[in-house]
Design an enzyme around this catalytic site. Structure first.
Site, mmCIF file in Angstrom:
data_model
loop_
_atom_site.group_PDB
_atom_site.id
_atom_site.type_symbol
_atom_site.label_atom_id
_atom_site.label_comp_id
_atom_site.label_asym_id
_atom_site.label_seq_id
_atom_site.Cartn_x
_atom_site.Cartn_y
_atom_site.Cartn_z
ATOM 1 N N CYS A 123 47.254 36.999 54.750
ATOM 2 C CA CYS A 123 47.444 37.149 53.310
ATOM 3 C C CYS A 123 46.422 38.135 52.751
ATOM 4 O O CYS A 123 45.621 38.711 53.483
ATOM 5 C CB CYS A 123 47.340 35.796 52.606
ATOM 6 S SG CYS A 123 45.922 34.816 53.119
ATOM 7 N N ASP A 124 46.488 38.339 51.434
ATOM 8 C CA ASP A 124 45.566 39.200 50.717
ATOM 9 C C ASP A 124 45.567 40.629 51.265
ATOM 10 O O ASP A 124 46.552 41.320 51.134
ATOM 11 C CB ASP A 124 44.164 38.564 50.681
ATOM 12 C CG ASP A 124 44.186 37.257 49.884
ATOM 13 O OD1 ASP A 124 44.832 37.227 48.838
ATOM 14 O OD2 ASP A 124 43.583 36.274 50.330
ATOM 15 N N SER A 469 43.856 38.582 40.455
ATOM 16 C CA SER A 469 44.712 38.106 41.530
ATOM 17 C C SER A 469 46.168 38.195 41.128
ATOM 18 O O SER A 469 46.502 38.217 39.945
ATOM 19 C CB SER A 469 44.343 36.657 41.847
ATOM 20 O OG SER A 469 45.347 36.037 42.609
#
Length: 552
Positions: A123-124, A469
């Site tokens: 992820c990210d 985010s």
């Protein structure tokens, strides 16, 4: 230009190939294995967090598919930073980890002799790091997104996901929930392994990988723990062997037309603002430029037809049930360029699916917003651009003017939120958090979530040269460029200044005269580098601005 990569045939040929052949034989490969295509199986794996945890197992199924199709798999790993763990000081390393991961893969492939790659991001930053590496190396490559975790259902039948815990922090500070309720949220937020079940950066990028045609259809939203994910892993391993025989390479897929499609997809799902950093960086690796102006142009012409937690009640489980990436592509069919190639060897049209839940995924005629979920702002406070996720704001006004309160770090802001008064109408300006000045362009999602949990998310604005985010909601403007560290206008904002946020005209302005701005710039002292040593020091000295993707 000098050739920098070699394939397995070059690696193993002749007398000089005895050295690498001996190394491979020592770990169990046979002479016959070394005559087959050598395929790197590369996962962003660690035991640190749920997004990466399953990749080691999934890689074994990928390898089984490669063996079955007549290839020879060779597994290695990259780092896998998790933004949830990196919050605060650790976040200095998150965005820079993108460059490290891309370089890790380049170095391993460049020093070996691979014919193709299967990339398993977590992820990210790992999905885009792997996309950048794929474009840079341009050898046959296919992805397997890990997919989301399953949601926990609370006593009210509501799905609990990662963004809920951040808002619970603000709620417990205001004594809106009990200690036991807070503990329950903490314990149940991550119900299984997989990428957190919100439309954060991890799932936005996983879905974009599929929307770009860099993974097989339906792979992005199939939950990590499903048996179908293991079958997808085998099929992915089988397909890479075919891609090598077809000589199908990433730059045939990662074209300007396909990135235009990706931008439309991003806007249609109200995805993460971090992607506005990542797509220009990917375009550069693929050999062309992608500007904020082009992103904004496509956003203005693409309705937002889906919203997911924390911007709505729907989660990635709901997205999966509604048809996933293919359903969005089906809705967008009148807008996207359909002849772009994919890893299947067919065009992106083959990925389209029917919508199975018209509440979760709307039509172009009945969207959540008439334009995309992300808007690019410009003005005297952000001459080179800033980014706001309008799909995360409840009933955003066309224009608002607020009073600035300035902070020179996230820590200063957090201290103020926890110990001092914040009023509706305040504009919290957080600077020296850009790519160079932070360094690392920290994500300010914890302060944003605290404000939301305190009931101030839509009445208080945040403006920063850092970032937010994909899980952020509220009036949050990030990626202000030029950043304060390179003497961008955000550096000269004073407490008490009036700031205009005009969504209708896409403007972000400091309401002072040009003469006052010039005077303040003349008095602005030089800023020392935030870090001098190590990788962060190298990064701070060499990183570019956010509007160009924050590339080294």
């Amino acid at each position: 230009m000098k050739k920098m990569l070699r394939d397995s045939q070059e690696l193993f040929e002749g007398i000089k190939g005895a050295y690498p052949r001996a190394m491979f034989k020592s770990v169990g490969y046979t002479k016959e294995d070394l005559r087959k295509p050598i395929i790197g199986v590369v996962s962003a794996w660690s035991e640190l967090h749920p997004g990466s945890y399953s990749n080691k197992e999934l890689a074994q199924f990928v390898k089984a598919g490669i063996w079955a199709a007549g290839g020879t798999p060779v597994e290695f790993h990259t780092i896998a930073v998790c933004d949830a763990i990196a919050q605060g000081l650790g976040m200095h390393y998150s965005l820079p980890s993108r460059e490290v991961m891309a370089a890790e893969i380049e170095v391993m492939v460049g020093s070996g002799g691979f014919d193709g790659l299967v990339l398993l991001p977590s992820c990210d930053k790992s999905p885009v790091a792997m996309l950048m590496a794929a474009a840079r190396l341009n050898i046959p490559t296919i992805f397997l997104p890990p997919g989301p975790m399953l949601s926990h259902f609370d006593e009210n039948g509501e799905q609990r996901i990662m963004s809920d815990i951040k808002e619970a922090m603000g709620a417990i500070k205001k004594q809106l929930i009990t200690d036991d309720q807070f503990e329950a949220v903490e314990s149940d937020t991550c119900a299984t392994v997989g990428v957190c079940g919100m439309m954060g950066t991890g799932n936005t990028m996983g879905c974009l990988i599929e929307a770009l045609g860099m993974s097989l259809p339906e792979t992005a939203t199939t939950p990590t723990v499903y048996a179908e994910k293991r079958r997808q892993a085998k099929k992915t391993g089988e397909r890479i062997v075919e891609m090598i025989r077809e000589n199908l390479r990433p730059r045939q897929i990662l074209t300007p037309a396909n990135l235009d499609n990706a931008i439309r997809f991003l806007m249609a799902i109200g995805g993460s603002t971090n992607v506005i950093l990542h797509l220009p960086a990917l375009a550069r690796e693929a050999g062309f430029e992608l500007s904020l102006d082009r992103i904004d142009e496509l956003s203005g012409a693409t309705p937002c037809v889906a919203k997911f937690k924390p911007s709505s009640k729907f989660t990635l489980w709901d997205f999966f049930q509604a048809g996933g990436v293919g359903a969005i592509l089906g809705v967008l069919a009148p807008l996207i360029q359909k002849d772009v190639l994919t890893v299947t060897g067919e065009t992106i049209s083959a990925y389209s699916r029917k919508v199975r839940n018209s509440d979760a995924i709307r039509s172009l005629n009945d969207p959540y917003h008439p334009q995309g979920g992300i808007v690019i702002l410009k003005g005297n406070l952000a001459p080179d651009g800033a980014v706001i996720k309008v799909s995360g704001i409840k009933n955003p006004p066309n224009r608002k003017v607020g009073t600035a309160k300035t902070f020179d770090s996230e820590e200063d802001l957090m201290d103020h939120i926890m110990n001092k008064e914040i009023k509706p109408g305040d504009v919290l300006v957080i600077r020296y958090e850009g790519p160079a000045g932070g360094p690392g362009m920290r994500e300010l999602s914890i302060p944003a979530a605290l404000l939301t949990g305190m009931g101030l998310g839509d009445s208080v604005s945040m403006i920063t040269d850092g970032r937010f985010s994909g899980a952020t909601k509220g009036f949050c403007i990030g990626h202000v460029t030029p950043e304060a560290h390179v003497r961008g206008p955000i550096a000269i904002v004073h407490d008490g200044d009036s700031i205009e946020i005009n969504l209708e005209q896409k403007q972000l302005n400091l309401l002072i005269s040009p003469e006052e701005m010039a005077e303040r710039f003349a008095k602005l002292p030089p800023r020392k580098p935030p870090v001098n040593t190590g990788f962060l020091g190298l990064y701070s000295r060499n990183v570019g601005q956010a509007n160009h993707g924050a590339l080294l």
